[in-house]
Design a protein around this motif. Structure first.
Motif, mmCIF file in Angstrom:
data_model
loop_
_atom_site.group_PDB
_atom_site.id
_atom_site.type_symbol
_atom_site.label_atom_id
_atom_site.label_comp_id
_atom_site.label_asym_id
_atom_site.label_seq_id
_atom_site.Cartn_x
_atom_site.Cartn_y
_atom_site.Cartn_z
ATOM 1 N N THR A 238 0.696 -1.178 0.030
ATOM 2 C CA THR A 238 0.028 -0.022 -0.125
ATOM 3 C C THR A 238 0.812 1.238 0.022
ATOM 4 O O THR A 238 2.042 1.239 0.491
ATOM 5 N N LEU A 239 0.345 2.286 -0.613
ATOM 6 C CA LEU A 239 1.195 3.713 -0.445
ATOM 7 C C LEU A 239 1.578 3.907 0.883
ATOM 8 O O LEU A 239 2.801 4.379 1.210
ATOM 9 N N SER B 8 2.618 8.380 -3.525
ATOM 10 C CA SER B 8 1.531 8.940 -4.365
ATOM 11 C C SER B 8 1.826 9.758 -5.599
ATOM 12 O O SER B 8 1.301 9.937 -6.727
ATOM 13 N N PHE C 251 3.205 7.026 -7.824
ATOM 14 C CA PHE C 251 2.045 6.152 -8.079
ATOM 15 C C PHE C 251 0.830 6.788 -7.335
ATOM 16 O O PHE C 251 0.577 6.251 -6.449
ATOM 17 N N PRO C 252 0.133 7.480 -8.124
ATOM 18 C CA PRO C 252 -1.137 7.968 -7.840
ATOM 19 C C PRO C 252 -2.211 6.820 -7.347
ATOM 20 O O PRO C 252 -2.959 7.049 -6.418
ATOM 21 N N SER C 253 -2.167 5.529 -7.984
ATOM 22 C CA SER C 253 -2.743 4.650 -7.721
ATOM 23 C C SER C 253 -2.079 3.426 -6.946
ATOM 24 O O SER C 253 -1.094 3.058 -7.518
ATOM 25 N N ALA C 254 -2.523 3.031 -5.928
ATOM 26 C CA ALA C 254 -1.888 1.697 -5.452
ATOM 27 C C ALA C 254 -1.832 0.609 -6.346
ATOM 28 O O ALA C 254 -0.946 -0.247 -6.402
ATOM 29 N N GLU C 255 -2.821 0.574 -7.120
ATOM 30 C CA GLU C 255 -3.061 -0.615 -8.097
ATOM 31 C C GLU C 255 -1.722 -0.767 -8.917
ATOM 32 O O GLU C 255 -1.071 -1.651 -9.428
ATOM 33 N N ASP C 256 -1.234 0.635 -9.255
ATOM 34 C CA ASP C 256 -0.117 0.663 -10.375
ATOM 35 C C ASP C 256 1.010 0.089 -9.664
ATOM 36 O O ASP C 256 1.927 -0.410 -9.981
ATOM 37 N N ARG D 150 -8.180 -7.370 -10.203
ATOM 38 C CA ARG D 150 -7.578 -6.199 -10.380
ATOM 39 C C ARG D 150 -7.024 -6.372 -12.075
ATOM 40 O O ARG D 150 -5.927 -6.734 -11.979
ATOM 41 N N VAL E 275 -5.060 -4.222 -13.626
ATOM 42 C CA VAL E 275 -3.966 -3.766 -13.748
ATOM 43 C C VAL E 275 -2.756 -4.771 -13.513
ATOM 44 O O VAL E 275 -1.845 -5.089 -14.424
#
Length: 216
Positions: free
Chosen positions: A38-39, A54, A57-62, A122, A124
């Protein structure tokens, strides 16, 4: 008047900072699972603010997808390097199987189990899993092609043979969380048996093979 000298802060380049974030995330993924990437967790590991993570990586999925890709690529490069200037295809294939067996391989096996399960939900991560599966297929297929060209292996379809071998290895790796102390030898060497059969090699041809010679 104070005699203290304020030290100049050394700023990491964006490339170095991003690489540090991904490497940390990959380590957490391998040791604890992708759910722990997680971020906030990676920020804690690096002793920085979550906002810094963030930013990259604005998205944790990325970040999860990138962590898996880095860990899986590192595994593939360790098991079967793309550049193999020394040694024979048989030696490299024997080395590949030797490294793929045993507890040392369990962490990456667990990561693949984890990633394939989570990829159902998910998108991604699903794309990254597909990319890494294809990369493994390509790398092993290329080694088999080299072996056929040198007369060491015999197969009419190196791609299909590579996939068969990898499917068996994946199946064995799926038991990374189980007690395997009573597993029959025929099961333990199932991937080796498959490779020997599909490549026209005699039984035991990939066992106790000397490793590729190191460059002088």
């Amino acid at each position: 008047m104070s005699s203290s000298v304020q030290r100049k802060r050394v700023r990491k380049t964006p490339e170095a900072r991003r690489a540090e974030i991904v490497e940390t995330a990959a380590r957490v993924a391998l040791t604890e699972g992708l759910e722990c990437v997680t971020l906030r967790r990676i920020a804690e590991e690096l002793a920085v603010r979550p906002g810094l993570i963030s930013h990259y990586f604005p998205s944790a999925e990325d970040l999860v997808g990138e962590a898996f890709s880095v860990a899986a690529t590192g595994e593939l490069d360790a098991l079967l390097p793309a550049e193999r200037p020394h040694g024979t295809p048989t030696q490299w294939l024997a080395r590949y199987f030797a490294l793929s067996a045993g507890e040392a391989y369990d962490d990456i096996s667990r990561l693949w189990i984890n990633a394939r399960h989570l990829s159902r939900y998910r998108p991604v991560l699903r794309d990254r899993v597909t990319e890494q599966e294809l990369a493994s297929d390509d790398r092993l297929e290329q080694l088999i092609h080299e072996g056929v060209a040198r007369g060491e292996f015999r197969t009419d379809d190196p791609r299909a043979t590579a996939i068969q071998i990898l499917v068996v290895l994946d199946g064995l790796g799926a038991h990374a969380n189980s007690d395997r102390t009573d597993r029959p030898e025929a099961v333990t060497r199932m991937a080796l048996t498959t490779a020997e059969r599909e490549l026209g090699l005699p039984h035991g041809a990939l066992t106790d093979v000397p490793p590729p010679a190191e460059p002088a």
